[in-house]
Design an enzyme around this catalytic site. Sequence first.
Site, PDB file in Angstrom:
ATOM      1  N   TYR A 150       1.365 -10.614  -5.279  1.00  0.00           N
ATOM      2  CA  TYR A 150       1.624  -9.590  -4.252  1.00  0.00           C
ATOM      3  C   TYR A 150       2.103 -10.258  -2.961  1.00  0.00           C
ATOM      4  O   TYR A 150       3.081  -9.831  -2.348  1.00  0.00           O
ATOM      5  CB  TYR A 150       0.335  -8.789  -4.011  1.00  0.00           C
ATOM      6  CG  TYR A 150       0.494  -7.617  -3.065  1.00  0.00           C
ATOM      7  CD1 TYR A 150       1.111  -6.441  -3.485  1.00  0.00           C
ATOM      8  CD2 TYR A 150       0.022  -7.677  -1.752  1.00  0.00           C
ATOM      9  CE1 TYR A 150       1.256  -5.358  -2.620  1.00  0.00           C
ATOM     10  CE2 TYR A 150       0.162  -6.603  -0.884  1.00  0.00           C
ATOM     11  CZ  TYR A 150       0.781  -5.440  -1.321  1.00  0.00           C
ATOM     12  OH  TYR A 150       0.923  -4.373  -0.463  1.00  0.00           O
ATOM     13  N   LYS A 154       5.766  -9.716  -1.227  1.00  0.00           N
ATOM     14  CA  LYS A 154       5.906  -9.111   0.105  1.00  0.00           C
ATOM     15  C   LYS A 154       6.564 -10.084   1.088  1.00  0.00           C
ATOM     16  O   LYS A 154       7.230  -9.655   2.031  1.00  0.00           O
ATOM     17  CB  LYS A 154       4.541  -8.625   0.615  1.00  0.00           C
ATOM     18  CG  LYS A 154       3.978  -7.450  -0.211  1.00  0.00           C
ATOM     19  CD  LYS A 154       4.892  -6.234  -0.178  1.00  0.00           C
ATOM     20  CE  LYS A 154       4.298  -5.012  -0.855  1.00  0.00           C
ATOM     21  NZ  LYS A 154       5.213  -3.859  -0.849  1.00  0.00           N
TER      22      LYS A 154
HETATM   23  P1  NDP Z   1       0.507   4.487  -3.152  1.00  0.00           P
HETATM   24  O1  NDP Z   1      -0.112   3.925  -4.379  1.00  0.00           O
HETATM   25  O2  NDP Z   1       0.134   5.848  -2.731  1.00  0.00           O
HETATM   26  O3  NDP Z   1       2.093   4.440  -3.285  1.00  0.00           O
HETATM   27  C1  NDP Z   1       2.807   3.619  -4.148  1.00  0.00           C
HETATM   28  C2  NDP Z   1       4.015   4.413  -4.595  1.00  0.00           C
HETATM   29  O4  NDP Z   1       4.902   3.569  -5.329  1.00  0.00           O
HETATM   30  C3  NDP Z   1       3.637   5.573  -5.516  1.00  0.00           C
HETATM   31  O5  NDP Z   1       4.228   6.763  -5.017  1.00  0.00           O
HETATM   32  C4  NDP Z   1       4.221   5.188  -6.852  1.00  0.00           C
HETATM   33  O6  NDP Z   1       4.687   6.338  -7.542  1.00  0.00           O
HETATM   34  C5  NDP Z   1       5.370   4.277  -6.456  1.00  0.00           C
HETATM   35  N1  NDP Z   1       5.711   3.322  -7.492  1.00  0.00           N
HETATM   36  C6  NDP Z   1       4.957   2.303  -7.980  1.00  0.00           C
HETATM   37  N2  NDP Z   1       5.604   1.691  -8.986  1.00  0.00           N
HETATM   38  C7  NDP Z   1       6.804   2.333  -9.113  1.00  0.00           C
HETATM   39  C8  NDP Z   1       7.910   2.169  -9.976  1.00  0.00           C
HETATM   40  N3  NDP Z   1       7.952   1.219 -10.931  1.00  0.00           N
HETATM   41  N4  NDP Z   1       8.975   3.002  -9.810  1.00  0.00           N
HETATM   42  C9  NDP Z   1       8.957   3.953  -8.881  1.00  0.00           C
HETATM   43  N5  NDP Z   1       7.947   4.165  -8.044  1.00  0.00           N
HETATM   44  C10 NDP Z   1       6.872   3.361  -8.161  1.00  0.00           C
HETATM   45  O7  NDP Z   1       0.204   3.438  -1.989  1.00  0.00           O
HETATM   46  P2  NDP Z   1       0.868   3.240  -0.553  1.00  0.00           P
HETATM   47  O8  NDP Z   1       1.506   4.481  -0.079  1.00  0.00           O
HETATM   48  O9  NDP Z   1      -0.140   2.605   0.287  1.00  0.00           O
HETATM   49  O10 NDP Z   1       1.960   2.129  -0.872  1.00  0.00           O
HETATM   50  C11 NDP Z   1       3.307   2.216  -0.467  1.00  0.00           C
HETATM   51  C12 NDP Z   1       3.818   0.821  -0.145  1.00  0.00           C
HETATM   52  O11 NDP Z   1       3.128   0.310   0.980  1.00  0.00           O
HETATM   53  C13 NDP Z   1       3.655  -0.201  -1.271  1.00  0.00           C
HETATM   54  O12 NDP Z   1       4.823  -0.994  -1.364  1.00  0.00           O
HETATM   55  C14 NDP Z   1       2.503  -1.053  -0.777  1.00  0.00           C
HETATM   56  O13 NDP Z   1       2.532  -2.374  -1.275  1.00  0.00           O
HETATM   57  C15 NDP Z   1       2.744  -1.010   0.724  1.00  0.00           C
HETATM   58  N6  NDP Z   1       1.592  -1.342   1.532  1.00  0.00           N
HETATM   59  C16 NDP Z   1       0.464  -0.581   1.453  1.00  0.00           C
HETATM   60  C17 NDP Z   1      -0.637  -0.912   2.216  1.00  0.00           C
HETATM   61  C18 NDP Z   1      -1.920  -0.161   2.159  1.00  0.00           C
HETATM   62  O14 NDP Z   1      -2.924  -0.695   2.624  1.00  0.00           O
HETATM   63  N7  NDP Z   1      -1.957   1.066   1.629  1.00  0.00           N
HETATM   64  C19 NDP Z   1      -0.608  -2.070   3.120  1.00  0.00           C
HETATM   65  C20 NDP Z   1       0.642  -2.770   3.128  1.00  0.00           C
HETATM   66  C21 NDP Z   1       1.692  -2.411   2.365  1.00  0.00           C
HETATM   67  P3  NDP Z   1       4.573   6.489  -9.142  1.00  0.00           P
HETATM   68  O15 NDP Z   1       3.284   5.855  -9.553  1.00  0.00           O
HETATM   69  O16 NDP Z   1       4.617   7.967  -9.384  1.00  0.00           O
HETATM   70  O17 NDP Z   1       5.770   5.796  -9.692  1.00  0.00           O
END
Ligand code: NDP
Length: 252
Positions: A150, A154
């Site tokens: 991860y 990132k």
């Molecule tokens: P969520 O798990 O709510 O969101 C992740 C999203 O990514 C989901 O909507 C999921 O949709 C989508 N996703 C994952 N894999 C795929 C794929 N192969 N194709 C298409 N869509 C995909 O968490 P967050 O909103 O927190 O995360 C959003 C981003 O923010 C991520 O990149 C995460 O690493 C980053 N982030 C989050 C932090 C936190 O603390 N929450 C901190 C720092 C960064 P679906 O499963 O339907 O495909």
Amino acid sequence: MEHAGKHALVTGGGTGIGKDVAIALAKAGADVTITGRRADKLDEVAALHERLHPLVMDVSDEVSVRDGIAAAAKARGPVQICIANAGIAEGKPFDQTTLADWRRTMVTNLDGVFLTVQAALATLGPEDAGRMIVISSIAGVRGLKNAVPYTVSKHGVIGLIHGLSEEYLHRPITFNALCPGYVDTAIVRNQLPGLMKRFGVDEDGAIAAIAKGNRSRQLLQVDETTSALMWLCSDGARSINGQTVEISGGQV
Ligand code: NDP
């Protein structure tokens, strides 16, 4: 309303950080294509506003991304705002991390962002302005233990925006990364049971352990990431290019 009439693409727009900014953009007048693998999540969000448009798209699948973004551009015009947000987070000590674990993270968090940004750029004409934003993490600017793939992914997306901000300097397009600390979304909530087990604490104890670097000692909320993203894609941020914006309550 500076976003009115613009076409925005938010990957991972069915949940968490992506969902919140997608709704804000739609309320600000943009037409927003929201993508993810789960149609039900996307449909739920799309029902909240007429300018939210669901598109099932797997960022780890090249054909899905190229065809999906081309179809969205055909329906709603060039992608002037692209928020490459979809990602996964998995934790494991390095000596137990398999090549399959490593690749699963890279194909989503790194290949997925590469494909998304490249396909979005391809929809823009030579004079079109654009805002390309990737969601990195505090793990993009410092090491996160038990999460080496991860952390690498990132860091990688920050390299992507640094390279693109130089390569596209002659075009009115900006490339930036948002680096949040721990935000209260599914990606964090799903890790709590493992943390509770590892530290022998309850859910509040697990949250306290990961939020201890934040001044508030609490998880960040999605309105905070949305505020920063709305600014990054505003006209006022037109000279912010190749930057990382850390939103972590002092954690970094
Ligand atoms: P969520 O798990 O709510 O969101 C992740 C999203 O990514 C989901 O909507 C999921 O949709 C989508 N996703 C994952 N894999 C795929 C794929 N192969 N194709 C298409 N869509 C995909 O968490 P967050 O909103 O927190 O995360 C959003 C981003 O923010 C991520 O990149 C995460 O690493 C980053 N982030 C989050 C932090 C936190 O603390 N929450 C901190 C720092 C960064 P679906 O499963 O339907 O495909």
